[in-house]
Structure formats: C-alpha cells, structure tokens
Design a protein around this motif. Structure first.
Motif, PDB file in Angstrom:
ATOM      1  N   LEU A 291      34.539  -6.825   9.975  1.00 38.76           N
ATOM      2  CA  LEU A 291      35.437  -5.666   9.936  1.00 38.76           C
ATOM      3  C   LEU A 291      35.770  -5.223  11.354  1.00 38.76           C
ATOM      4  N   PHE A 292      34.758  -5.148  12.220  1.00 39.19           N
ATOM      5  CA  PHE A 292      34.988  -4.773  13.617  1.00 39.19           C
ATOM      6  C   PHE A 292      35.838  -5.821  14.330  1.00 39.19           C
ATOM      7  N   LEU A 293      35.581  -7.094  13.992  1.00 45.23           N
ATOM      8  CA  LEU A 293      36.358  -8.189  14.576  1.00 45.23           C
ATOM      9  C   LEU A 293      37.839  -8.025  14.242  1.00 45.23           C
ATOM     10  N   ARG A 294      38.156  -7.828  12.960  1.00 42.36           N
ATOM     11  CA  ARG A 294      39.556  -7.710  12.554  1.00 42.36           C
ATOM     12  C   ARG A 294      40.222  -6.507  13.213  1.00 42.36           C
ATOM     13  N   ASP A 295      39.480  -5.419  13.320  1.00 43.60           N
ATOM     14  CA  ASP A 295      40.055  -4.232  13.963  1.00 43.60           C
ATOM     15  C   ASP A 295      40.347  -4.489  15.434  1.00 43.60           C
ATOM     16  N   THR A 296      39.454  -5.197  16.109  1.00 48.13           N
ATOM     17  CA  THR A 296      39.668  -5.526  17.523  1.00 48.13           C
ATOM     18  C   THR A 296      40.880  -6.433  17.690  1.00 48.13           C
ATOM     19  N   LEU A 297      40.994  -7.440  16.818  1.00 46.22           N
ATOM     20  CA  LEU A 297      42.154  -8.326  16.886  1.00 46.22           C
ATOM     21  C   LEU A 297      43.435  -7.578  16.535  1.00 46.22           C
ATOM     22  N   GLY A 402      32.900   1.981   6.007  1.00 45.49           N
ATOM     23  CA  GLY A 402      33.486   0.962   6.880  1.00 45.49           C
ATOM     24  C   GLY A 402      34.556   1.536   7.782  1.00 45.49           C
ATOM     25  N   ASP A 403      35.413   2.403   7.235  1.00 45.38           N
ATOM     26  CA  ASP A 403      36.480   3.006   8.036  1.00 45.38           C
ATOM     27  C   ASP A 403      35.906   3.893   9.139  1.00 45.38           C
ATOM     28  N   LYS A 407      36.228   2.974  13.142  1.00 41.58           N
ATOM     29  CA  LYS A 407      36.890   3.890  14.082  1.00 41.58           C
ATOM     30  C   LYS A 407      35.971   4.199  15.258  1.00 41.58           C
ATOM     31  N   GLU A 408      34.689   4.427  14.958  1.00 36.09           N
ATOM     32  CA  GLU A 408      33.741   4.717  16.033  1.00 36.09           C
ATOM     33  C   GLU A 408      33.528   3.501  16.920  1.00 36.09           C
TER      34      GLU A 408
END
Length: 774
Positions: A291-297, A402-403, A407-408
């Motif tokens: 999840l963090f990976l996708r947000d970073t990408l 997860g959201d 965000k954090e």
C-alpha cells in the motif's frame, strides 16, 4: 395522462453460455467475501456467429483500453505482454497445419466487465445499482434478470431462465453488455487472447487504432493469405466474463470492483512463475508495505514539470523481469522491488538490525507485527486508537486504517523518498536525460522507437526477442513462398532495433553530460574534437549500472538517512531534547552527498574514479588506469554486493554525509567511527590472509615485524580511501586510534539471520570491468 413510451435498452452485445459463481475477498470480519457471478462462453474466428466478431472488436489487453498515463496504481491490473512469445509460440499453436482439424485446448481467458466513469475512460469503483427481478420472456417462459443500471443506461444484464422455479444455469443463459459504459478487461490469459486477436486483426486489417498500432510489427509475418489456409472455424477459445453484482452504488463495505479484479488476478497468478514479484507487489491489497509502495509510486506519477523535477513514472521499472535485482530498462533509475525493499527497511527495521557496516540482520518479509517500531514511526497508536491499532497488522487492516497509515507514511517518509529520486544529482541527471530523449523522439514523430522505449518497459526486450525469432523462422524456411516478404519485415525490424540502440546511446551520452555539468574545467574531460571522452562516458555508465541503480545503494541512501535520523532522535529523547527537523536534516543530507557525486572539477572526477574503479593518472583524455588498493571494492567490501550488504554503502555515505555544524553531527560521527573500526578490522584480516598466502606462513608464526607490515599496508590503503572521499589529512584517524578502539569488530562478520530463504537471483554491484588494453 402518462405517455406509454418504452425505453430503448443500451445493451449492444449479447452472448450465450452458462453461469456460475465463486467468491473473492479476504473473508475477514472487516471485509466480507464478495460473490463473482461469471458467464462462461467461447469466442473464435467463426464469423458466421455474429457475437464472435463483436467480442473481438471490444476485447483488448489493458494496454489498449486505458492509457497507463491516466491510471492510478490501484487501477493497474496487468503486466506487459511478451508479444514475441505470442507471435513465436501461441499463434503457431492456434495455426498448426499438422493438426488443423483439431480444436485447440486453452484454459479460459478471464475477463472482468469493468464499469467506467461517465465522460472518462477510467475505471469506476462500483457498478450502477444492481436489481434482481423476474420477467416473462417473449419465448413464453420466466427468467431471472440481474441488471446493473436503469433501462437505457445499463452496464450489464444476466438473463437466466427459470424452470419450475429453479434457475437454469447452462446453455440458455444470456449475458448482455453495454460496451459504451463498460470495458472488457482481461485479468488472466492476455497472452492467449492476444494470439487470437492478432489473427483476427491481421484478417480484418484492424491495427489502425493508435493504441494498437505500436504492436503491429510483432505479428506481420502472419499474413492474411497464410492465415486463410487454416480451418479458422475450428479456432475457438473459452472466455469467462466476471461481474460483481454486490459491488454496486448501494455497497457500504471497503471493497470495490478494481480490488475484486486484482484479487482474481492474484489468486490465479500468485504461484505462476510468469508473474513477477514486482507485479504481485503492485497489486497486493493484503500487504501494508505494498500500500505504501503504490502511494509512493502514485506521488511520482502525479508529479509534473512544475515541481522543478523531470522525474516521471517511466523512470521506475514497474515489471522487473524474473525478479532480478538489476535494472534492465535503459530509461529506469529504480524499480518496484527496489522501492518496496527500502520501504520495508524504513518501516519494519529494528535499529539493532544494522550494526555499523555489518550486513543487516533479519528477513523483513517475515515481519507482520507493526509493534513497536512501525507504530512508533507512523504514530500509529495515536492515529488509530488502541482498539483499531490492536486489530491492525501488516497483512490485516481496514481500509480506514490503511488510508490513515498511508497518509502518515507519505508525510513522514514517502515524500522524502520521492524527493531523493528528484534531488540526488545523479538521479536528476538521469531523469533529465530521459525526458530530453522523449521530447526528441516526440518532435520527430517517431512512431516506432518511442513506444519501444516509453510505452511499456518490457517492450524493448520483447522487440529484440521477436526480431531473433523471426530471423530463425526465415532461416528454417518455415513460411516457404512468403519468405521474401518476411525478409523485408525482418530488415525493417533490424533497422528499428538499430534506431533503438542509437537512441539508448544518445541517452547515455546526454546523461553523462548532465552528470558532469558542474565540472568547471570540462575541457579536461573531452577529446580534441570537444566531446566527452568515450572512457569518461563509459565510467559514468558503469557507475549507474553497478552502483547507483542497485537496491543496496538506494536502500543505504534513503533508508540509511532515516535510520541515522531516528538514532539521533532517540538519543535526544533520552536527554529530554526535541527531535530534529526532518526537512532540515534531509536538505543538508542531499547537499552533502551531491557534493561528492556531482564533481565540480576534473580533480574531483578523478577522485570519484579512484573510489569506484582504479587510479586515473595524468591527463584524463589519456585514460591511464593503474590498479589501486584504495577503492571501495578493495577497502570496504570485496564480496558480492547482495542487498543485505547495504550497510556497506551506508558506511560510504556516512563518510560523505557530515552534517557539519548541526545537532546531527555528533551522532553521525559516532556511527561513522564504529563503521571505520569494523572496516579496518576486516581490511587487516584480508591483508593478513594475503600475506600468509604470499609468504607460505601460518598465523601463529607471524612475527611482530610481519604484523606491523600488515597493519601498515592496510592503514595506507584505508587512509587513501578516506582522502579520496574528501577528508583532509588532518581529519583521517591515526592508525593507533583505529587499533585502540574499545571493541574491534569485523565488518565481514555474518549477521543473525531469521530465515535462510531470502534470496535474489542476481548479485549486484559487480566490480567495474577493466578497460581493454589495461
């Protein structure tokens, strides 16, 4: 008086087949499973059956339905197609002249009926309201109707006959689709589907659409005349159309159609060798790190030129072939596996995992508990509350949790990861050169080369494989009388490959120019013709290939920064001092490492060469390289640079990152000195082994003079290494200071390993190959 006007249905494609159902979803307390209502039929090249051609018109790989540039990462559901394999293996399987009367067996192609947003060619999260009702059919029997959307605006409709109150599941069921409000997205079997589509498109000359045209070259050898020799009516493939009737506008859960489609894909492909780990990580909804990976990408993808950076998502290799560590795409600077790995180490590491320059301990994929380290770094307990935090782990979390945590993560870490790829000078030079090449090809309206390099990161290797396959077919005279035409096609492909290779060479030259843009005396780096010396360009290319694009270096740079900042802040908290400001520390960090990796003079460039290759003597244009015992690979680490050895690169970075005059300086100095003691102890051991081998001695027979000789030789190499990374002679520790450390540790000592199964297919960070003639 009401007008008795009927509403015309918007359903324009009717299929006949059978139905069934299964479930997807986690099935946990927070996410119940969702029913998949599927429709099984077959599609082939018998055009007397009208639905065949209609399906083939609307069925397409994801790459031809939604432009990747318009998709978010939670909307990506497929990997690149290996068109070379489709053309060389799957099309011949369909058109097998040795068994042309047989119906070929394929597993079903799995298609999701995906709703699209109004006025946008983008996936919608949910279907329009789904209703179930019973109607009397014109044929005189009752049928159950499951319909999404009001009449005239439908997305799909199942018509399932009722017989004596029971639903009829076979043969007489119909699925009706509105191809204007939905897309038929292949989530499994796109290679099989592409074989069928290629034959169909060659028959109908249907490659003119801009989304299809880049792939026409792979299938040209299958000419219309050649295809018509076969019994096309016998070519038919099973297709399963999947819908999720529960996921309509009334659904109040956390699931959506895109997540359900990804779940089907992962269920079918998780254990298949053809699907890379990078693709599975992109799609995984049951891993907080993913999840963090996708947000970073997504943050990278949303960036634009107004941010002052040329970093684009094309600079990240999304589908790393065979899960190898090494970046293969010439336009990429990092990859999904790289970023996933460093995020794991930022979020889940224990400070004791990294002891100076020793290899890091632990296998992070086994770590699922977010307590205490991850929650401390993400302020998880305060943000989620005790009850939700207790129910949250790496693999089990609600959409809301997860959201919140994503965000954090973005604010505390993700934005800095993206910023590192934007601001670290060598990465900025690379992304700037890639953008330059993209614009060059765009201005030339190059419809062949640009798609190979930019439209799909697996296309380059696929194109090369296809060219080789076609050459082999011509050599074997497989196509008989059509061979002369195929030779023309092959010549065109070879010409295109030459243009691709030339473009990559231009890219690498432009990158070297940008990498060295701060050198004040550039003439020293150039030939008499005024261009960068080929050996200079070659060195820069090897620096990228063997150091800068490796997962070990990128983890050391980014995870290492947060590792050291946290170490300093934990020590400050013991003294009741406020934590250091991340942005201020990061700005200083980038300034320091750019000072080393972006040389400002030819002298600094020569020092860079000596750290990573060998000694460069005299004039640079003469390129006289002599062996040096003070390179990184001979002083710091002499083995294969596996990812777990990233603390070796972190040690190198600590020699460069000094944070002079800041509150961080003391903590960095302490950690740097620990690394120095470990490196020097390891280096002494290496010199002793060499001494014993050369002099045919045993360790117990070493004299005091022998030991002094060994220590002096090791110290001289170490001292020169420190001078090359920028320390003044007065700042280099004395030999006595290194020897009289309280505890002398060896940097080569193996770490405590939680599990032996963590492996990577390819070692990275190999030594620079010596130049010819040296």
């Amino acid at each position: 008086m009401a007008l008795g006007l009927s509403v015309t249905s918007a359903l324009n494609l009717t299929l006949e087949g059978s139905v069934g159902s299964f479930s997807v979803g986690a099935g946990s307390d927070t996410q119940k499973s969702v029913e998949v209502k599927y429709f099984l039929t077959h599609v082939g090249l018998d055009f007397e059956n009208g639905s065949n051609e209609e399906v083939l018109k609307h069925l397409a790989p994801v790459r031809e339905i939604f432009p990747t540039v318009d998709l978010e990462f939670d909307e990506i559901m497929q990997r690149d197609i290996d068109d070379a394999r489709v053309s060389s293996e799957l099309v011949p399987y369909l058109l097998d002249h040795k068994s042309r009367d047989l119906v070929k067996l394929f597993p079903p192609i799995i298609v999701v009926v995906l709703p699209v947003k109004a006025y946008e060619n983008k996936p919608a999260d949910l279907y329009p309201t789904v209703i179930t009702e019973v109607e009397m059919m014109p044929e005189g029997h009752e049928a159950q109707i499951i319909r999404s959307g009001a009449k005239g605006q439908e997305v799909f409709e199942f018509v399932q006959p009722l017989q004596n109150g029971k639903l009829y599941e076979h043969d007489l069921v119909r699925l009706r689709l509105n191809t204007n409000k939905s897309r038929l997205v292949i989530v499994d079997g796109q290679h099989r589907a592409m074989a069928l589509l290629a034959v169909y498109r060659n028959l109908k000359q249907d490659w003119n659409d801009a989304m299809k045209a880049p792939y026409k070259d792979y299938y040209e050898e299958w000419t219309t005349n050649y295809i018509r020799k076969f019994e096309l009516k016998n070519i038919s493939l099973p297709v399963m159309f999947c819908t999720f009737p529960q996921l309509d506008e009334s659904f109040d859960g956390e699931y959506n159609v895109k997540m359900a489609a990804r779940s089907i894909f992962l269920t079918l492909n998780k254990t298949a060798r053809q699907v890379s780990a990078s693709r599975n990580r992109l799609l995984d909804d049951n891993d907080l790190i993913a999840l963090f990976l996708r947000d970073t990408l997504s943050t990278i993808k949303k960036g634009d030129l107004h941010s002052g950076s040329t970093l684009e998502i094309s600079n990240i290799e999304l589908d790393q072939a065979h899960d190898r560590v090494k970046i293969e795409s010439p336009i990429a600077i990092s990859g999904v596996n790289h970023i996933y790995y460093l995020i794991e180490h930022i979020v889940l590491n224990k400070l004791e995992d990294v002891n100076g320059a020793k290899p890091r301990a632990g296998n992070y994929y086994l770590r699922t508990d977010l307590e205490p380290a991850a929650f401390r770094r993400l302020n998880g307990r305060n943000l989620l509350g005790a009850d939700l935090a207790d129910a949250t782990s790496r693999q089990f979390y609600t959409s809301a949790a997860g959201d919140i945590l994503t965000k954090e993560f973005r604010e505390r870490f993700g934005n800095y990861i993206v910023s590192a790829f934007q601001r670290f000078a060598p990465y900025a030079a690379h992304s700037g050169a890639v953008y330059w090449l993209s614009e060059q090809l765009r201005s030339q309206a190059n419809t062949r080369v640009r798609p190979i390099l930019f439209e799909g990161q697996g296309i380059g290797r696929t194109f090369a494989a296809h060219t080789a396959n076609l050459a082999a077919k011509i050599e074997s005279q497989e196509f008989g009388a059509d061979a002369p035409k195929l030779r023309e096609i092959l010549d065109r492909l070879i010409g295109t490959q030459k243009l691709v290779d030339e473009s990559i060479s231009k890219l690498k030259f432009e990158r070297a120019e940008r990498f060295l843009s701060n050198v004040s005396d550039k003439r020293a780096l150039k030939t008499e013709e005024g261009v960068l010396h080929p050996r200079v360009v070659d060195f820069v290319n090897k620096l990228y290939d063997n150091i800068l694009t490796t997962v070990a270096f990128q983890t050391a740079m980014i995870a290492g920064f947060f590792n050291e900042l946290e170490r300093a802040n934990l020590e400050r908290s013991k003294q009741s001092l406020d934590g250091l400001d991340t942005q201020t520390a990061f700005d200083g960090f980038i300034t320091d490492i750019n000072g080393f990796f972006s040389p400002s003079s030819s002298r600094e460039f020569k020092r860079l060469v000596e750290v990573f290759q060998d000694t460069l003597e005299g004039e640079i244009r003469e390129w006289k390289i002599t062996p040096s015992n003070s390179t990184f690979r001979r002083v710091v680490y002499r083995g294969e640079m596996q990812p777990a050895q990233w603390p070796k690169y972190k040690y190198l970075i600590l020699e460069i990152w000094r944070a002079a005059g800041t509150d961080l300086e003391s903590s960095l100095t302490t950690e740097r000195e620990k690394g120095r003691r470990q490196i020097f102890a390891s280096l002494e051991q290496e010199y002793q082994k060499d001494f014993l081998t050369r002099n045919l001695k045993r360790e117990e027979n070493l004299t005091s003079s022998d030991r002094t000789e060994i220590t002096n030789a090791a110290y001289e190499a170490f001292k020169k290494f420190l001078r090359n990374v920028g320390w003044l002679a007065a700042d280099v520790p004395s030999k006595r200071a290194l020897e009289e450390a309280p505890v002398v540790e060896d940097a080569a000592e193996a770490p405590v390993v939680e599990d032996e199964s963590e492996t990577w297919e390819a070692p990275e960070g190999a030594d620079f190959e010596p130049d010819e003639g040296e």
